[in-house]
Design a protein around this motif. Structure first.
Motif, PDB file in Angstrom:
ATOM      1  N   MET A  51     -31.551  75.637  -6.444  1.00 50.74           N
ATOM      2  CA  MET A  51     -32.033  74.125  -6.996  1.00 50.74           C
ATOM      3  C   MET A  51     -30.709  73.244  -7.117  1.00 50.74           C
ATOM      4  N   THR A  52     -31.114  72.263  -6.405  1.00 47.41           N
ATOM      5  CA  THR A  52     -29.855  71.125  -6.653  1.00 47.41           C
ATOM      6  C   THR A  52     -29.772  70.463  -7.931  1.00 47.41           C
ATOM      7  N   GLN A  53     -28.627  69.919  -8.236  1.00 47.56           N
ATOM      8  CA  GLN A  53     -28.206  69.251  -9.313  1.00 47.56           C
ATOM      9  C   GLN A  53     -29.207  68.110  -9.496  1.00 47.56           C
ATOM     10  N   GLN A  54     -29.285  67.401  -8.404  1.00 47.22           N
ATOM     11  CA  GLN A  54     -30.185  66.299  -8.447  1.00 47.22           C
ATOM     12  C   GLN A  54     -31.729  66.501  -8.603  1.00 47.22           C
ATOM     13  N   LEU A  55     -32.021  67.696  -8.333  1.00 48.78           N
ATOM     14  CA  LEU A  55     -33.500  67.848  -8.458  1.00 48.78           C
ATOM     15  C   LEU A  55     -33.730  68.468 -10.025  1.00 48.78           C
ATOM     16  N   LYS A  56     -32.681  68.992 -10.727  1.00 47.32           N
ATOM     17  CA  LYS A  56     -32.666  69.475 -12.032  1.00 47.32           C
ATOM     18  C   LYS A  56     -32.747  68.071 -12.808  1.00 47.32           C
ATOM     19  N   THR A  57     -31.757  67.340 -12.420  1.00 42.21           N
ATOM     20  CA  THR A  57     -31.783  66.017 -13.340  1.00 42.21           C
ATOM     21  C   THR A  57     -32.986  65.338 -13.388  1.00 42.21           C
ATOM     22  N   ARG A  58     -33.667  65.234 -12.148  1.00 41.62           N
ATOM     23  CA  ARG A  58     -34.861  64.482 -11.990  1.00 41.62           C
ATOM     24  C   ARG A  58     -35.965  65.340 -12.853  1.00 41.62           C
ATOM     25  N   GLN A  59     -36.011  66.694 -13.007  1.00 41.87           N
ATOM     26  CA  GLN A  59     -37.049  67.268 -13.596  1.00 41.87           C
ATOM     27  C   GLN A  59     -36.810  67.044 -15.282  1.00 41.87           C
ATOM     28  N   VAL A  60     -35.457  66.988 -15.796  1.00 41.23           N
ATOM     29  CA  VAL A  60     -35.062  66.581 -16.981  1.00 41.23           C
ATOM     30  C   VAL A  60     -35.591  65.208 -17.418  1.00 41.23           C
ATOM     31  N   GLU A  61     -35.192  64.279 -16.630  1.00 40.97           N
ATOM     32  CA  GLU A  61     -35.752  62.773 -16.609  1.00 40.97           C
ATOM     33  C   GLU A  61     -37.325  62.831 -16.944  1.00 40.97           C
ATOM     34  N   ASP A  62     -37.754  63.444 -16.039  1.00 42.56           N
ATOM     35  CA  ASP A  62     -39.488  63.539 -16.074  1.00 42.56           C
ATOM     36  C   ASP A  62     -39.890  64.047 -17.189  1.00 42.56           C
ATOM     37  N   SER A  63     -39.294  65.235 -17.660  1.00 42.59           N
ATOM     38  CA  SER A  63     -39.671  65.882 -18.764  1.00 42.59           C
ATOM     39  C   SER A  63     -39.434  65.003 -20.025  1.00 42.59           C
ATOM     40  N   LEU A  64     -38.428  64.430 -20.217  1.00 40.35           N
ATOM     41  CA  LEU A  64     -38.184  63.233 -21.193  1.00 40.35           C
ATOM     42  C   LEU A  64     -39.251  62.109 -21.269  1.00 40.35           C
ATOM     43  N   LYS A  65     -39.633  61.734 -20.084  1.00 42.36           N
ATOM     44  CA  LYS A  65     -40.459  60.783 -20.011  1.00 42.36           C
ATOM     45  C   LYS A  65     -41.909  61.139 -20.527  1.00 42.36           C
ATOM     46  N   ALA A  66     -42.179  62.424 -20.146  1.00 40.85           N
ATOM     47  CA  ALA A  66     -43.573  62.711 -20.512  1.00 40.85           C
ATOM     48  C   ALA A  66     -43.569  63.194 -21.984  1.00 40.85           C
ATOM     49  N   TYR A  67     -42.513  63.538 -22.450  1.00 43.27           N
ATOM     50  CA  TYR A  67     -42.359  63.925 -23.864  1.00 43.27           C
ATOM     51  C   TYR A  67     -42.743  62.568 -24.801  1.00 43.27           C
ATOM     52  N   GLU A  68     -42.148  61.310 -24.192  1.00 44.12           N
ATOM     53  CA  GLU A  68     -42.085  60.077 -24.812  1.00 44.12           C
ATOM     54  C   GLU A  68     -43.557  59.666 -24.883  1.00 44.12           C
ATOM     55  N   SER A  69     -44.031  59.797 -23.722  1.00 46.33           N
ATOM     56  CA  SER A  69     -45.421  59.280 -23.294  1.00 46.33           C
ATOM     57  C   SER A  69     -46.505  60.180 -24.392  1.00 46.33           C
ATOM     58  N   ILE A  70     -46.344  61.524 -24.298  1.00 43.55           N
ATOM     59  CA  ILE A  70     -47.120  61.922 -25.360  1.00 43.55           C
ATOM     60  C   ILE A  70     -46.832  61.743 -26.875  1.00 43.55           C
ATOM     61  N   GLN A  71     -45.726  61.383 -27.203  1.00 45.06           N
ATOM     62  CA  GLN A  71     -45.576  60.960 -28.811  1.00 45.06           C
ATOM     63  C   GLN A  71     -46.034  59.531 -28.722  1.00 45.06           C
ATOM     64  N   SER A  72     -46.027  58.487 -28.042  1.00 46.70           N
ATOM     65  CA  SER A  72     -46.595  57.349 -28.096  1.00 46.70           C
ATOM     66  C   SER A  72     -48.148  57.538 -28.219  1.00 46.70           C
ATOM     67  N   ARG A  73     -48.820  58.165 -27.409  1.00 49.55           N
ATOM     68  CA  ARG A  73     -49.960  58.413 -27.276  1.00 49.55           C
ATOM     69  C   ARG A  73     -50.614  58.932 -28.810  1.00 49.55           C
ATOM     70  N   HIS A  74     -49.859  60.015 -29.146  1.00 47.50           N
ATOM     71  CA  HIS A  74     -50.195  60.456 -30.592  1.00 47.50           C
ATOM     72  C   HIS A  74     -49.970  59.754 -31.811  1.00 47.50           C
ATOM     73  N   LEU A  75     -48.774  59.113 -31.535  1.00 50.69           N
ATOM     74  CA  LEU A  75     -48.722  57.997 -32.770  1.00 50.69           C
ATOM     75  C   LEU A  75     -49.847  57.072 -32.892  1.00 50.69           C
ATOM     76  N   GLN A  76     -50.145  56.413 -31.571  1.00 52.25           N
ATOM     77  CA  GLN A  76     -51.149  55.490 -31.556  1.00 52.25           C
ATOM     78  C   GLN A  76     -52.679  56.117 -32.004  1.00 52.25           C
ATOM     79  N   SER A  77     -52.805  57.466 -31.707  1.00 51.41           N
ATOM     80  CA  SER A  77     -54.006  58.106 -32.059  1.00 51.41           C
ATOM     81  C   SER A  77     -54.114  58.333 -33.682  1.00 51.41           C
ATOM     82  N   ILE A  78     -53.009  58.594 -34.152  1.00 54.23           N
ATOM     83  CA  ILE A  78     -52.903  58.894 -35.729  1.00 54.23           C
ATOM     84  C   ILE A  78     -53.166  57.542 -36.530  1.00 54.23           C
ATOM     85  N   ARG A  79     -52.747  56.613 -35.857  1.00 54.14           N
ATOM     86  CA  ARG A  79     -52.883  55.214 -36.458  1.00 54.14           C
ATOM     87  C   ARG A  79     -54.389  54.661 -36.444  1.00 54.14           C
ATOM     88  N   THR A  80     -54.980  55.116 -35.293  1.00 60.47           N
ATOM     89  CA  THR A  80     -56.180  54.391 -34.993  1.00 60.47           C
ATOM     90  C   THR A  80     -57.465  55.101 -34.989  1.00 60.47           C
TER      91      THR A  80
END
Length: 136
Positions: free
Chosen positions: A1-30
């Motif tokens: 697996m290339t370094q570029q692909l691994k980097t992309r996977q990490v960035e996608d994982s970070l974005k997904a985690y942030e998205s989940i957090q935002s959704r959960h925070l909104q859910s808890i508040r509302t």
């Protein structure tokens, strides 16, 4: 697996985690009754995916740390710090929710106790009527 692909996977994982957090925070508040167990499970799963991708990048970089790799890892470190701050906000909101829930349960319990005092027959140890009749 290339370094570029691994980097992309990490960035996608970070974005997904942030998205989940935002959704959960909104859910808890509302939401009146947020599903905390489901939220915890989702964040745990997203964390494991992120951890696996980060481990893969770390193994690929190995001991040959070039300036590009160091800059990339520092960027990940800053991104993860932001994620941890949002996790703290979620923890604070969960604590507020649990405290509110505990207070509501105590209020309901006090009401139940008060209502039991007005039941017919009252306490099994007392033969006195609990309600005075004004017609006597």
């Amino acid at each position: 697996m290339t370094q570029q692909l691994k980097t992309r996977q990490v960035e996608d994982s970070l974005k997904a985690y942030e998205s989940i957090q935002s959704r959960h925070l909104q859910s808890i508040r509302t939401e009146a009754v947020p599903d905390l167990a489901r939220m915890t499970q989702e964040r745990d799963k997203a964390f494991q995916v992120l951890k696996n991708h980060l481990d893969s990048v770390m193994q690929a970089t190995g001991s040959g740390m070039e300036d590009d790799n160091i800059n990339e890892l520092n960027r990940y470190k800053n991104w993860i710090s932001t994620i941890l701050e949002l996790d703290e906000k979620i923890a604070v909101e969960i604590k507020k929710y649990k405290d509110t829930l505990k207070s509501s349960i105590n209020t309901i319990q006090q009401g139940k106790t008060a209502m039991n005092g007005y039941r017919l027959g009252g306490s099994p140890f007392s033969r006195q009527p609990r309600v005075l009749s004004m017609n006597r």
